[in-house]
Design a protein around this motif. Structure first.
Motif, PDB file in Angstrom:
ATOM      1  N   ALA A 180       1.045  -1.663   0.161  1.00  0.00           N
ATOM      2  CA  ALA A 180      -0.076  -0.262   0.024  1.00  0.00           C
ATOM      3  C   ALA A 180       1.048   0.869   0.359  1.00  0.00           C
ATOM      4  O   ALA A 180       0.724   2.224  -0.908  1.00  0.00           O
ATOM      5  CB  ALA A 180      -1.038  -0.160   1.170  1.00  0.00           C
ATOM      6  N   ASN A 181       2.262   1.336   1.157  1.00  0.00           N
ATOM      7  CA  ASN A 181       2.809   2.187   0.756  1.00  0.00           C
ATOM      8  C   ASN A 181       3.601   2.335  -0.408  1.00  0.00           C
ATOM      9  O   ASN A 181       3.850   3.563  -1.257  1.00  0.00           O
ATOM     10  CB  ASN A 181       3.613   2.292   1.708  1.00  0.00           C
ATOM     11  CG  ASN A 181       4.401   3.603   1.838  1.00  0.00           C
ATOM     12  OD1 ASN A 181       4.602   4.383   1.937  1.00  0.00           O
ATOM     13  ND2 ASN A 181       6.238   3.267   2.503  1.00  0.00           N
ATOM     14  N   ALA A 182       4.080   1.591  -1.491  1.00  0.00           N
ATOM     15  CA  ALA A 182       4.844   1.250  -2.515  1.00  0.00           C
ATOM     16  C   ALA A 182       3.733   2.398  -3.710  1.00  0.00           C
ATOM     17  O   ALA A 182       4.209   3.101  -4.666  1.00  0.00           O
ATOM     18  CB  ALA A 182       4.951   0.333  -3.510  1.00  0.00           C
ATOM     19  N   ALA A 183       2.506   2.008  -3.677  1.00  0.00           N
ATOM     20  CA  ALA A 183       0.946   2.413  -5.040  1.00  0.00           C
ATOM     21  C   ALA A 183       1.062   3.540  -4.115  1.00  0.00           C
ATOM     22  O   ALA A 183       1.026   4.563  -4.802  1.00  0.00           O
ATOM     23  CB  ALA A 183       0.257   1.389  -4.440  1.00  0.00           C
ATOM     24  N   LEU A 219       4.186   5.955  -5.835  1.00  0.00           N
ATOM     25  CA  LEU A 219       3.963   6.040  -6.686  1.00  0.00           C
ATOM     26  C   LEU A 219       2.990   7.207  -7.029  1.00  0.00           C
ATOM     27  O   LEU A 219       2.928   7.372  -8.160  1.00  0.00           O
ATOM     28  CB  LEU A 219       3.573   4.547  -8.020  1.00  0.00           C
ATOM     29  CG  LEU A 219       4.319   3.494  -7.719  1.00  0.00           C
ATOM     30  CD1 LEU A 219       3.641   2.244  -8.146  1.00  0.00           C
ATOM     31  CD2 LEU A 219       5.900   4.139  -8.666  1.00  0.00           C
ATOM     32  N   LEU A 220       1.408   7.051  -7.276  1.00  0.00           N
ATOM     33  CA  LEU A 220       0.749   7.727  -6.945  1.00  0.00           C
ATOM     34  C   LEU A 220       1.031   9.613  -6.172  1.00  0.00           C
ATOM     35  O   LEU A 220       0.717  10.233  -7.234  1.00  0.00           O
ATOM     36  CB  LEU A 220      -0.603   7.690  -6.020  1.00  0.00           C
ATOM     37  CG  LEU A 220      -1.850   8.880  -6.118  1.00  0.00           C
ATOM     38  CD1 LEU A 220      -2.798   8.840  -7.881  1.00  0.00           C
ATOM     39  CD2 LEU A 220      -3.263   7.849  -5.362  1.00  0.00           C
ATOM     40  N   TYR A 221       1.439   9.479  -5.307  1.00  0.00           N
ATOM     41  CA  TYR A 221       2.116  10.582  -5.314  1.00  0.00           C
ATOM     42  C   TYR A 221       3.116  11.512  -6.145  1.00  0.00           C
ATOM     43  O   TYR A 221       3.014  12.654  -6.419  1.00  0.00           O
ATOM     44  CB  TYR A 221       2.827  10.652  -3.542  1.00  0.00           C
ATOM     45  CG  TYR A 221       3.114  12.145  -2.660  1.00  0.00           C
ATOM     46  CD1 TYR A 221       2.663  12.870  -2.186  1.00  0.00           C
ATOM     47  CD2 TYR A 221       4.408  12.044  -2.736  1.00  0.00           C
ATOM     48  CE1 TYR A 221       3.047  14.057  -1.894  1.00  0.00           C
ATOM     49  CE2 TYR A 221       4.889  13.366  -1.970  1.00  0.00           C
ATOM     50  CZ  TYR A 221       3.962  14.304  -1.588  1.00  0.00           C
ATOM     51  OH  TYR A 221       5.026  15.733  -1.474  1.00  0.00           O
ATOM     52  N   GLU A 222       4.087  10.878  -6.343  1.00  0.00           N
ATOM     53  CA  GLU A 222       5.019  10.914  -7.209  1.00  0.00           C
ATOM     54  C   GLU A 222       4.491  11.402  -8.692  1.00  0.00           C
ATOM     55  O   GLU A 222       5.501  11.965  -9.590  1.00  0.00           O
ATOM     56  CB  GLU A 222       6.376  10.105  -7.787  1.00  0.00           C
ATOM     57  CG  GLU A 222       7.124   9.994  -6.278  1.00  0.00           C
ATOM     58  CD  GLU A 222       8.006   9.116  -6.201  1.00  0.00           C
ATOM     59  OE1 GLU A 222       7.728   7.689  -6.982  1.00  0.00           O
ATOM     60  OE2 GLU A 222       8.661   8.923  -5.687  1.00  0.00           O
ATOM     61  N   SER A 223       2.536  10.953  -9.036  1.00  0.00           N
ATOM     62  CA  SER A 223       2.827  11.597 -10.532  1.00  0.00           C
ATOM     63  C   SER A 223       1.671  12.666 -10.230  1.00  0.00           C
ATOM     64  O   SER A 223       1.238  13.318 -11.197  1.00  0.00           O
ATOM     65  CB  SER A 223       1.210  10.267 -10.986  1.00  0.00           C
ATOM     66  OG  SER A 223       0.596  10.310 -10.018  1.00  0.00           O
TER      67      SER A 223
END
Length: 106
Positions: free
Chosen positions: A75-78, A81-85
């Motif tokens: 969940a943290n990895a997802a 990725l969302l935050y960096e996008s």
């Protein structure tokens, strides 16, 4: 009490480290007490205070669950990725006072 149980286990699962719940509930006051007895010279170190005081006795220990820990890691990895996008330059432009005047629904 239920919140302590949930968050203690969650913290252990997320960090992969065991978490100790202590007898003392007012940790801010306990920290001030430690500083006071150290300043008075009644103890030589924080460790000595903690080892000899009943306040710091362990009430419960939470052991990390590896399966739940992997779920939190995914969940943290997802989330990362969302935050960096997120295009922060565009977001910053939208949050300026002038943009707020043009878009009152923001």
């Amino acid at each position: 009490m239920q919140n302590q149980l949930f968050f203690g286990q969650m913290m252990a699962d997320m960090t992969g480290a065991s978490v100790r719940l202590l007898e003392v509930e007012e940790t801010t006051a306990a920290g001030a007490w430690i500083q006071a007895v150290l300043a008075l010279g009644l103890y030589d170190s924080c460790e000595a205070v903690v080892q000899t005081s009943e306040l710091f006795r362990e009430k419960k220990r939470y052991i990390p669950d590896p399966y739940t820990g992997r779920i939190y890691q995914s969940a943290n990895a997802a989330r990362r990725l969302l935050y960096e996008s997120i295009p922060f330059q565009k977001l910053q432009e939208l949050l300026t006072p002038a943009a707020a005047m043009r878009h009152p629904d923001i």
